[in-house]
Design a protein around this motif. Structure first.
Motif, PDB file in Angstrom:
ATOM      1  N   ILE A   1       0.841  -1.204   0.000  1.00  0.00           N
ATOM      2  CA  ILE A   1       0.000   0.000   0.000  1.00  0.00           C
ATOM      3  C   ILE A   1       0.871   1.247   0.000  1.00  0.00           C
ATOM      4  O   ILE A   1       1.903   1.315   0.647  1.00  0.00           O
ATOM      5  N   LYS A   2       0.437   2.223  -0.745  1.00  0.00           N
ATOM      6  CA  LYS A   2       1.177   3.478  -0.829  1.00  0.00           C
ATOM      7  C   LYS A   2       0.315   4.591  -0.262  1.00  0.00           C
ATOM      8  O   LYS A   2      -0.888   4.611  -0.490  1.00  0.00           O
ATOM      9  N   GLN A   3       0.949   5.473   0.475  1.00  0.00           N
ATOM     10  CA  GLN A   3       0.208   6.644   0.952  1.00  0.00           C
ATOM     11  C   GLN A   3       0.406   7.767  -0.062  1.00  0.00           C
ATOM     12  O   GLN A   3       1.535   8.058  -0.459  1.00  0.00           O
ATOM     13  N   VAL A   4      -0.700   8.347  -0.521  1.00  0.00           N
ATOM     14  CA  VAL A   4      -0.616   9.364  -1.577  1.00  0.00           C
ATOM     15  C   VAL A   4      -1.429  10.587  -1.188  1.00  0.00           C
ATOM     16  O   VAL A   4      -2.381  10.491  -0.419  1.00  0.00           O
ATOM     17  N   PRO A   5      -1.058  11.756  -1.744  1.00  0.00           N
ATOM     18  CA  PRO A   5      -1.925  12.921  -1.542  1.00  0.00           C
ATOM     19  C   PRO A   5      -3.187  12.745  -2.385  1.00  0.00           C
ATOM     20  O   PRO A   5      -3.138  12.179  -3.469  1.00  0.00           O
TER      21      PRO A   5
ATOM     22  N   ILE B   1      -4.039   9.853   1.737  1.00  0.00           N
ATOM     23  CA  ILE B   1      -4.950   8.716   1.764  1.00  0.00           C
ATOM     24  C   ILE B   1      -4.213   7.449   1.337  1.00  0.00           C
ATOM     25  O   ILE B   1      -3.120   7.530   0.781  1.00  0.00           O
ATOM     26  N   ILE B   2      -4.828   6.300   1.599  1.00  0.00           N
ATOM     27  CA  ILE B   2      -4.300   5.077   0.998  1.00  0.00           C
ATOM     28  C   ILE B   2      -4.668   5.149  -0.476  1.00  0.00           C
ATOM     29  O   ILE B   2      -5.804   5.459  -0.822  1.00  0.00           O
ATOM     30  N   ASN B   3      -3.707   4.895  -1.343  1.00  0.00           N
ATOM     31  CA  ASN B   3      -3.958   4.925  -2.781  1.00  0.00           C
ATOM     32  C   ASN B   3      -5.240   4.135  -3.107  1.00  0.00           C
ATOM     33  O   ASN B   3      -5.382   2.994  -2.663  1.00  0.00           O
ATOM     34  N   PRO B   4      -6.162   4.733  -3.874  1.00  0.00           N
ATOM     35  CA  PRO B   4      -7.469   4.080  -4.103  1.00  0.00           C
ATOM     36  C   PRO B   4      -7.383   2.630  -4.571  1.00  0.00           C
ATOM     37  O   PRO B   4      -8.085   1.762  -4.030  1.00  0.00           O
TER      38      PRO B   4
END
Ligand SMILES: Cc1cc2nc3c(=O)[nH]c(=O)nc-3n(C[C@H](O)[C@H](O)[C@H](O)COP(=O)(O)OP(=O)(O)OC[C@H]3O[C@@H](n4cnc5c(N)ncnc54)[C@H](O)[C@@H]3O)c2cc1C
Ligand SMILES: Nc1ncnc2c1ncn2[C@@H]1O[C@H](COP(=O)(O)O)[C@@H](O)[C@H]1O
Lengths: 263, 394
Positions: free
Chosen positions: A7-11, A33-36
């Motif tokens: 999981i990647k955290q992204v703006p 957010i957690i990448n959709p």
């Protein structure tokens, strides 16, 4: 069944604004957010666990605040989280990212399935999943929009292609990258979210030394590609707003289309 | 490369132990010792007053790539039909090859490919690398990765371009990892840096809010995937005809690891938004299927196609293969009508190649007007039928 989700955290890019004077992203006030697509990866892992048992580990590489993404994953029912964080991981391209994630998987050393999102909304590269699969020498199925069959030994999945879909089978361990059509995500459980923020939550933090990597192999130094410039796209258009009532505007538009030989 | 301690100089003061972020230095018998946790980050070097910590870690240098020549394009085919993006890649490939004064080559894999040679040559391929094997009939990740990586290792191209299709985005990253090279995804612009001759790869990031130019300085070939629908096709046959290089292939099912059990064609209306000269796209403002009919009438009259924003697709007014934008198609018609569309960046990302953009929206502040040639502030339910009517009268 031992599953790892990446999981990647992204703006949240729908919220993104650019500072017109500097051309830089304004990051303040933008939610992470957690990448959709990765939420769908988590959901897929949860459904597989509900069917076959076993456990789920979520791995995230990012700055220390990315621990929030892991806590959220635990709130959904993921069993264990690992945050890969180190100053020297910063600035990684997909080559360096897939290497770092790959070393973490090797350290865990026990998995049947890895699930990634198809792509991250900040970079949109869709490269990390396949690069990780190649690093680990395991088969990959990308653009997964359905899982037809899964056992301890093999998987059969629907892979979205431009003209429909393919049904692809392979043995485990394997890596999937998933698209949002795959499933509907659930809501996290409040009590699990609270537990995940507890000091004793099953979250580990690993740095470069824990992974046994050298600083020059990871992050910016370990990357093959470099961003040399960024700019905000400009639009060179006439920008003429027609005036008057609807009749007038439509007439004017038609005149302009005719003048330019467009109709 | 490594970092070590010259024990004759070490005073055992422990300054290096304190600065090491990884607990990789310990004092053993009054001397500092580096353990296996060392990442060679170099933080300890300046902490030592006795200059007892030594290293041979050097600055990263750009290797000599002067033997890397040629621009290669992966010719994607399915059921013996070349994907349009192949011709677009050959188009940009011709420009890059000319700039570099190198040759343009296509690389095509399959089980029957005789019919593909002529079109590749017609659109600029001077050399065609061919691999024929029953296992290559349908695209499979590892089969294609294995064959292409062998070709690349043998012939050492400078640049390798692949379409950013579902196939390309499955293949390119796998291949880049196998070859040990960098990869830039989904480029919309490619050019050559006049100074160093590197490939400048420009792509949207953060959902199209930002454009980034990327170079691949440390590895060859310079690999990029290219967004379909963005580059121009250019006809241009080389005078000495294509040179064909046929490679023998050995592949086993065991090595390929995946099997295609079934290929399901989803009955989709044939849409060719890429080739449409006129596109009429509806957004949330369309309001209903009925509303969409009004746009269809205009499209029919102008010989165009209809498209939709993500919202219009999610509402079911337009089918998903007609979605335009970042996650839909990129289009470049002569005339683009944006009807009831706010103009979110993800939508705009897909329409910038249009020659003329016309926006119809009742909100004068809608961002779509910033990218429009002509804007009409008004209700589409009134304006669109009126436009259709007046066009009919002419
Ligand atoms: C990762 C990501 C990828 C995305 N990819 C895409 C993509 O590929 N394509 C895409 O389109 N979107 C995409 N989106 C969604 C995008 O951000 C916007 O939400 C979407 O484009 C908005 O669609 P819209 O303009 O139809 O709706 P809205 O933003 O709701 O705008 C509707 C507009 O219609 C006007 N209007 C309403 N009624 C009328 C009327 N009667 N007459 C005239 N005007 C009227 C309103 O004033 C308003 O400006 C993506 C989002 C994300 C996060
Ligand atoms: N820093 C990261 N940490 C964990 N997973 C990642 C990271 N970057 C990418 N991924 C995974 O790889 C997928 C594709 O990302 P990308 O190649 O950046 O589009 C994401 O959806 C994640 O599953």
């Amino acid at each position: 069944m031992e599953t790892i989700v990446m999981i990647k955290q992204v703006p949240d890019t729908t919220e993104i604004r650019i500072d017109p004077s500097t051309g830089n992203l304004i990051r303040e006030g933008i939610e992470s957010i957690i990448n959709p697509d990765d939420r769908h990866a988590i959901e897929a892992a949860l459904q597989i666990k509900e069917k076959l048992g076993g456990s789920i580990i979520a791995i995230c590489m990012g700055p220390s605040q990315a621990i929030d993404a892991i806590s959220e994953a635990l709130g959904f029912g993921v069993d264990r989280g690992i945050l890969l964080t180190d100053k020297c991981f910063a600035g990684a391209d997909t080559w360096a990212t897939s290497f770092t994630l790959g070393r973490a998987v090797e350290k865990i050393n026990n998995y049947d399935l890895i699930i990634c999102g198809q792509q991250a909304i900040d970079g949109d590269t869709a490269q990390v999943g396949p690069q990780l699969a190649e690093y680990l020498h395991i088969p990959q199925i990308t653009y997964v929009k359905g899982i037809k069959e899964i056992t301890e030994k093999k998987i059969v999945a629907k892979r979205l292609v431009e003209s429909g879909y393919e049904i692809i089978g392979c043995g485990l361990p394997a890596l999937l990258t998933v698209v949002r059509e795959l499933n509907k995500t659930r809501f996290p459980r409040f009590d699990w979210l609270i537990d995940a923020c507890n000091k004793r939550a099953p979250i580990e933090i690993w740095n470069a030394a824990d992974l046994g990597v050298k600083a020059y192999q990871v992050g910016l130094q370990g990357s093959f590609t470099n961003v040399i410039s960024t700019y905000t796209p400009t639009f060179k258009r006439r920008g003429e707003i027609l005036e008057g009532d609807s009749q007038r505007m439509v007439e004017d538009l038609l005149t302009r289309l005719e003048e330019n030989h467009l109709v | 490369m490594s970092i070590w301690i010259k024990h004759e100089l070490c005073s055992g003061c422990g300054a290096c132990v304190k600065v090491c972020p990884y607990a990789a230095v310990e004092i053993i018998d009054t001397k500092a010792c580096i353990n296996e946790r060392c990442t060679e980050c170099g933080v300890c070097l300046t902490s030592c007053k006795e200059k007892a910590i030594l290293t041979d870690v050097t600055e990263k240098t750009v290797p000599d790539f002067s033997d890397r020549k040629g621009v290669w394009v992966f010719a994607e085919q399915r059921d013996g039909i070349l994907n349009r993006v192949t011709f677009e890649l050959l188009g940009i490939g011709q420009l890059l090859a000319k700039e570099l004064n190198q040759e343009l080559s296509a690389i095509v894999l399959g089980s029957k490919i005789d019919k593909l040679i002529d079109p590749l040559a017609e659109f600029g391929a001077e050399n065609i690398y061919i691999a024929i094997h029953p296992s290559l009939n349908d695209y499979r990740t590892i089969a294609y990765t294995s064959v292409i990586s062998k070709l690349v290792r043998e012939y050492k191209p400078n640049i390798l371009l692949i379409g950013a299709t579902h196939t390309g985005r499955d293949l390119a990253p796998r291949l880049s990892r196998r070859l040990g090279v960098g990869l830039t995804a989904d480029c919309t612009e490619l050019s050559i840096d006049p100074e160093h001759g590197d490939l400048l790869q420009t792509r949207p990031a953060f959902g199209g809010n930002l454009m980034a130019t990327i170079i691949n300085r440390y590895s060859r070939p310079q690999m990029a995937t290219v967004r379909p629908g963005v580059m121009q096709q250019i006809k241009g046959k080389s005078p000495n005809g294509p040179r064909k290089i046929i490679k023998s292939v050995s592949l086993s099912e065991k090595e390929i690891m995946t099997r295609i059990l079934e290929v399901v064609k989803e009955e989709r209306q044939k849409v060719n938004l890429n080739e449409a000269k006129v596109i009429i796209t509806g957004g949330r403002g369309v309001g209903s299927l009925e509303g969409m009919k009004k746009l269809e009438a205009l499209a029919d009259l102008l010989g165009g196609e209809v498209g939709g924003t993500r919202v219009a697709v999610e509402e079911g007014w337009v089918t998903v293969e007609r979605q335009i934008g970042q996650t839909g198609q990129t289009v470049r018609p002569d005339l683009y009508f944006a009807c009831g569309i706010s103009g979110a960046i993800q939508h705009r990302a897909g329409i910038l190649g249009s020659k003329y953009i016309i926006a119809i929206n009742k909100d004068p502040m809608a961002p779509i007007f910033q990218v429009a040639d002509w804007g009409i502030v008004g209700d589409i339910h009134e304006v669109v039928p009126l436009l259709t009517e007046k066009l009919q009268q002419r």
